[in-house]
Design an enzyme around this catalytic site. Structure first.
Site, PDB file in Angstrom:
ATOM      1  N   LYS A 127       0.870  -1.185   0.000  1.00 55.99           N
ATOM      2  CA  LYS A 127       0.000   0.000   0.000  1.00 55.99           C
ATOM      3  C   LYS A 127       0.897   1.221   0.000  1.00 55.99           C
ATOM      4  CE  LYS A 127      -4.373   1.176   0.174  1.00 55.99           C
ATOM      5  NZ  LYS A 127      -5.582   0.500  -0.361  1.00 55.99           N
ATOM      6  N   ASP A 167      -6.964   4.384  -4.695  1.00 58.94           N
ATOM      7  CA  ASP A 167      -7.628   4.264  -3.394  1.00 58.94           C
ATOM      8  C   ASP A 167      -8.233   5.643  -3.151  1.00 58.94           C
ATOM      9  OD1 ASP A 167      -7.924   2.431  -0.921  1.00 58.94           O
ATOM     10  OD2 ASP A 167      -7.214   4.273  -0.010  1.00 58.94           O
TER      11      ASP A 167
HETATM   12  P1  NDP Z   1     -12.990   7.762  -3.015  1.00 65.48           P
HETATM   13  O1  NDP Z   1     -11.949   8.788  -2.755  1.00 65.48           O
HETATM   14  O2  NDP Z   1     -13.512   7.550  -4.379  1.00 65.48           O
HETATM   15  O3  NDP Z   1     -14.260   8.044  -2.052  1.00 65.48           O
HETATM   16  C1  NDP Z   1     -14.117   8.115  -0.690  1.00 65.48           C
HETATM   17  C2  NDP Z   1     -15.433   8.602  -0.102  1.00 65.48           C
HETATM   18  O4  NDP Z   1     -15.379   8.541   1.324  1.00 65.48           O
HETATM   19  C3  NDP Z   1     -15.728  10.042  -0.457  1.00 65.48           C
HETATM   20  O5  NDP Z   1     -17.113  10.236  -0.514  1.00 65.48           O
HETATM   21  C4  NDP Z   1     -15.108  10.784   0.735  1.00 65.48           C
HETATM   22  O6  NDP Z   1     -15.673  12.070   0.957  1.00 65.48           O
HETATM   23  C5  NDP Z   1     -15.463   9.853   1.874  1.00 65.48           C
HETATM   24  N1  NDP Z   1     -14.480  10.012   2.953  1.00 65.48           N
HETATM   25  C6  NDP Z   1     -13.136   9.872   2.857  1.00 65.48           C
HETATM   26  N2  NDP Z   1     -12.552  10.118   4.034  1.00 65.48           N
HETATM   27  C7  NDP Z   1     -13.557  10.417   4.885  1.00 65.48           C
HETATM   28  C8  NDP Z   1     -13.611  10.777   6.264  1.00 65.48           C
HETATM   29  N3  NDP Z   1     -12.492  10.865   6.989  1.00 65.48           N
HETATM   30  N4  NDP Z   1     -14.829  10.999   6.817  1.00 65.48           N
HETATM   31  C9  NDP Z   1     -15.966  10.909   6.076  1.00 65.48           C
HETATM   32  N5  NDP Z   1     -15.981  10.601   4.775  1.00 65.48           N
HETATM   33  C10 NDP Z   1     -14.794  10.348   4.191  1.00 65.48           C
HETATM   34  O7  NDP Z   1     -12.400   6.391  -2.413  1.00 65.48           O
HETATM   35  P2  NDP Z   1     -12.866   4.913  -2.690  1.00 65.48           P
HETATM   36  O8  NDP Z   1     -14.333   4.862  -2.881  1.00 65.48           O
HETATM   37  O9  NDP Z   1     -11.962   4.333  -3.695  1.00 65.48           O
HETATM   38  O10 NDP Z   1     -12.472   4.214  -1.302  1.00 65.48           O
HETATM   39  C11 NDP Z   1     -13.366   4.184  -0.193  1.00 65.48           C
HETATM   40  C12 NDP Z   1     -12.901   3.126   0.802  1.00 65.48           C
HETATM   41  O11 NDP Z   1     -12.886   1.847   0.123  1.00 65.48           O
HETATM   42  C13 NDP Z   1     -11.491   3.294   1.368  1.00 65.48           C
HETATM   43  O12 NDP Z   1     -11.468   2.768   2.682  1.00 65.48           O
HETATM   44  C14 NDP Z   1     -10.651   2.401   0.459  1.00 65.48           C
HETATM   45  O13 NDP Z   1      -9.457   1.997   1.100  1.00 65.48           O
HETATM   46  C15 NDP Z   1     -11.607   1.240   0.272  1.00 65.48           C
HETATM   47  N6  NDP Z   1     -11.338   0.407  -0.890  1.00 65.48           N
HETATM   48  C16 NDP Z   1     -11.322   0.944  -2.155  1.00 65.48           C
HETATM   49  C17 NDP Z   1     -11.089   0.135  -3.236  1.00 65.48           C
HETATM   50  C18 NDP Z   1     -11.174   0.652  -4.641  1.00 65.48           C
HETATM   51  O14 NDP Z   1     -11.095  -0.179  -5.564  1.00 65.48           O
HETATM   52  N7  NDP Z   1     -11.360   1.934  -4.856  1.00 65.48           N
HETATM   53  C19 NDP Z   1     -10.758  -1.298  -3.077  1.00 65.48           C
HETATM   54  C20 NDP Z   1     -10.896  -1.779  -1.720  1.00 65.48           C
HETATM   55  C21 NDP Z   1     -11.132  -0.932  -0.674  1.00 65.48           C
HETATM   56  P3  NDP Z   1     -14.814  13.368   0.483  1.00 65.48           P
HETATM   57  O15 NDP Z   1     -14.877  13.340  -1.009  1.00 65.48           O
HETATM   58  O16 NDP Z   1     -15.519  14.494   1.115  1.00 65.48           O
HETATM   59  O17 NDP Z   1     -13.423  13.154   1.015  1.00 65.48           O
END
Ligand code: NDP
Length: 460
Positions: A127, A167
């Site tokens: 990571k 991510d």
């Molecule tokens: P994105 O950046 O596309 O979306 C993240 C979302 O979560 C956004 O809506 C963001 O809001 C919100 N968010 C992030 N940090 C916070 C916080 N501290 N408090 C509240 N809301 C928050 O990321 P992904 O969708 O790719 O990833 C989301 C999760 O899934 C992560 O934990 C990632 O590690 C996990 N994941 C992702 C994979 C992938 O293929 N993308 C694979 C496996 C796991 P804002 O825009 O306001 O920051």
């Protein structure tokens, strides 16, 4: 910490004393070690694997200088944690978010080792990322940052060595800039990153994979109790990549998504987020880079609740009046530790049947305990969100054979992988005396493959 056998407890104590300031990493290690007692009892030689697995094979930290649009120099920190390569090249995403630090990347890298093992594909775990915040930056600033980041990272990665992906904060745009810079510096076109655009080696279904895979897994889990998504109301947090495609697949299966959020707040739409509204959210988030609050301005009868300022809270799970969210299924898809014990209890009070983690470790250990003791079906992220990395593995395969598979082909491979992960975690839990506990099942099943290969190769 539950009743750990002494040899395992020593490993955990050493992790804490060696790096006392890495709470997220401790949390991830503790959760895995808690499940391994019966495995070590049956195979005492595996304790050496456990000892070595909690230390990353390599950690690279570097400076990332870049000039903003005003000509001011900014210096961020870049990190790549290459955790374990005993079953394949390091594989795992890059996260760009101000909260990124070594503890968070070690927790994510550690989880990734087990997740990648569960996919059944030859993928090690890693990571990386940076404390850079892409939010509010111009396109040129993001490009300059990505180019500077890759100007160091490129010498540490490769198609057979380490294959990063996206991510939080790293989507298609960032992967494009990173890949372009890698190609220029390495002077070769290889599948060194996944999540690439379709015009330059990406795989169909990769953007959808984590969200779709999550819902496939949850569907399998519900089926063990004779239930399904048909007519189920579903709470989803986040509104990024994982949340959007989880929402889409829930709709495909006849469910009714009622919430989405971002770090500023959350919306509750009692009439359901339908396909038209979802496509509006995708445009808002992916093209206009707006806030979820605008949903409440665009559509009628929507509740919007602003988040409190503390970091790592996602008020969706507590709701503004601290009453139970009346949902059948919860899919936390935002970030780590967003559901605590009190919020888990609210979900239980609201009658939740299943909780499946789309994000990595969005439920605290106490929240997980609450779900398990109340008989809620609970899927840990390392099993339920493995569809993303699995499809990244499929992207690597397509790059290697220089072929592109159709949407249907990739989707059906993804679905097959998720069904297998569900079966494997369910049956492993059963075999080791943790019936119905997917957390233990995933930890043990993920561990066994890595343990066997580490011992066969000699612990290095
Ligand atoms: P994105 O950046 O596309 O979306 C993240 C979302 O979560 C956004 O809506 C963001 O809001 C919100 N968010 C992030 N940090 C916070 C916080 N501290 N408090 C509240 N809301 C928050 O990321 P992904 O969708 O790719 O990833 C989301 C999760 O899934 C992560 O934990 C990632 O590690 C996990 N994941 C992702 C994979 C992938 O293929 N993308 C694979 C496996 C796991 P804002 O825009 O306001 O920051």
């Amino acid at each position: 910490m539950k009743k750990m056998d002494n040899s395992i407890k020593n490993v955990y104590d050493n992790v804490i004393s060696r790096d006392p300031n890495q709470p997220e990493f401790h949390q991830a290690v503790e959760e895995v070690l808690d499940s391994l007692g019966p495995v070590i009892e049956a195979n005492p030689e595996y304790i050496d694997v456990v000892k070595s697995m909690v230390e990353p094979e390599r950690v690279i930290q570097f400076r990332v200088p870049w000039y903003d649009d005003e000509g001011v120099l900014n210096v961020n920190r870049g990190i790549r944690v290459q955790f374990n390569s005993s079953i394949g090249p390091y594989k795992g995403g890059l996260r760009f978010h101000p909260s990124v630090n070594l503890s968070i990347l070690k927790f994510l890298g550690f989880e990734q080792v087990f997740k990648n093992s569960l996919t059944g594909l030859p993928l090690g775990g890693g990571k990386g990322g940076s404390d850079f915040d892409p939010k509010g930056k111009s396109d040129s600033e993001v490009r300059r940052f990505c180019q500077s980041f890759m100007s160091e990272l490129w010498r540490h990665i490769g198609a057979d060595l380490d294959v990063p992906a996206g991510d939080i904060g790293v989507g298609g745009r960032e992967i494009g800039y990173l890949f372009g810079m890698y190609r220029k510096l390495a002077n070769e076109f290889t599948g060194v990153l996944t999540g690439k655009g379709l015009s330059y080696g990406g795989s169909l279904i990769r953007p959808e994979a984590t969200g779709y895979g999550l819902v496939y897994f949850a569907r399998e889990m519900l089926a063990t109790k004779g239930k399904s998504f048909e007519g189920a109301s579903v709470a989803i947090s986040g509104s990024g990549n994982v949340a959007q495609y989880a929402c889409e697949k829930v709709l495909d299966l006849g469910g009714k998504p009622v919430t989405m959020s971002d770090s500023s707040g959350f919306i509750y739409d009692s009439s359901g987020i339908d396909r038209e509204k979802l496509s509006w959210i995708k445009d808002l988030k992916n093209n206009r880079r707006g806030r979820i609050k605008e949903y409440a301005e665009k559509f009628e009868n929507i509740d919007y609740t602003e988040s409190k300022p503390e970091p790592n809270t996602n008020d969706l799970w507590a709701t503004k009046v601290d009453v139970a969210l009346p949902v059948d299924v919860a899919l936390p898809c935002a970030t780590q530790n967003e559901i605590n014990a009190a919020e888990a209890q609210l979900l239980v009070d609201g009658g939740v049947t299943a909780v499946a983690e789309g994000a990595n470790m969005p439920c605290t250990p106490e929240a997980v305990e609450c779900f398990l003791t109340n008989g809620v079906l609970f899927a840990p992220g390392k099993a339920s969100n493995a569809g993303g990395v699995a499809t990244s593995g499929l992207e690597m395969s397509q790059n290697s054979i220089r072929m592109n598979w159709s949407r249907e082909e990739v989707d059906s491979k993804l679905e097959g992988i998720m069904i297998n992960i569900h079966k494997n975690t369910f049956e492993t839990a059963e075999k080791y005396g943790f019936s119905g506990n997917y957390v233990a099942g995933a930890n043990i099943a993920g561990f066994l493959k890595v343990a066997e290969s580490s011992l066969s190769q000699g612990i290095l």
